[in-house]
Motif scaffolding. Sequence first.
Motif, PDB file in Angstrom:
ATOM      1  N   TYR A   1      -4.067   9.538   5.373  1.00  0.00           N
ATOM      2  CA  TYR A   1      -4.692   9.067   6.429  1.00  0.00           C
ATOM      3  C   TYR A   1      -4.616   9.331   7.916  1.00  0.00           C
ATOM      4  N   ILE A   2      -3.039   9.304   8.255  1.00  0.00           N
ATOM      5  CA  ILE A   2      -2.543   9.550   9.618  1.00  0.00           C
ATOM      6  C   ILE A   2      -2.808  10.958   9.954  1.00  0.00           C
TER       7      ILE A   2
ATOM      8  N   THR B   1      -1.013   6.255   3.269  1.00  0.00           N
ATOM      9  CA  THR B   1      -0.816   5.884   4.656  1.00  0.00           C
ATOM     10  C   THR B   1      -0.810   7.364   5.552  1.00  0.00           C
TER      11      THR B   1
ATOM     12  N   LEU C   1       2.752   4.695   0.531  1.00  0.00           N
ATOM     13  CA  LEU C   1       3.188   5.286   1.953  1.00  0.00           C
ATOM     14  C   LEU C   1       2.301   6.509   2.013  1.00  0.00           C
TER      15      LEU C   1
ATOM     16  N   PHE D   1       0.889  -1.252  -0.073  1.00  0.00           N
ATOM     17  CA  PHE D   1       0.070  -0.267  -0.005  1.00  0.00           C
ATOM     18  C   PHE D   1       0.871   1.291  -0.082  1.00  0.00           C
TER      19      PHE D   1
END
Length: 71
Positions: free
Chosen positions: A23-24, A20, A17, A15
């Motif tokens: 989303y974080i 991610t 980076l 997936f």
Amino acid sequence: MNYLLETAVVSGRQFPLAFTAVYIVGFIAAVGIGSIAWYNSKRPPGWEDRERPDFIPNVKSDDKSEKPPKS
């Protein structure tokens, strides 16, 4: 269905980076903005006597009927 699972395993792609990270960062921003909004809203039952933390900014409302905060 089995073909899709085999394709996912064979490709070995991870997936990305960047997704991610988005989303974080979005989760942290939502929690921060939500906390500021909650502290600046009317106090829920049981929290009327609690003091506002120092790091929460005081946001003025346009409603003239509300009492100013006790800060």
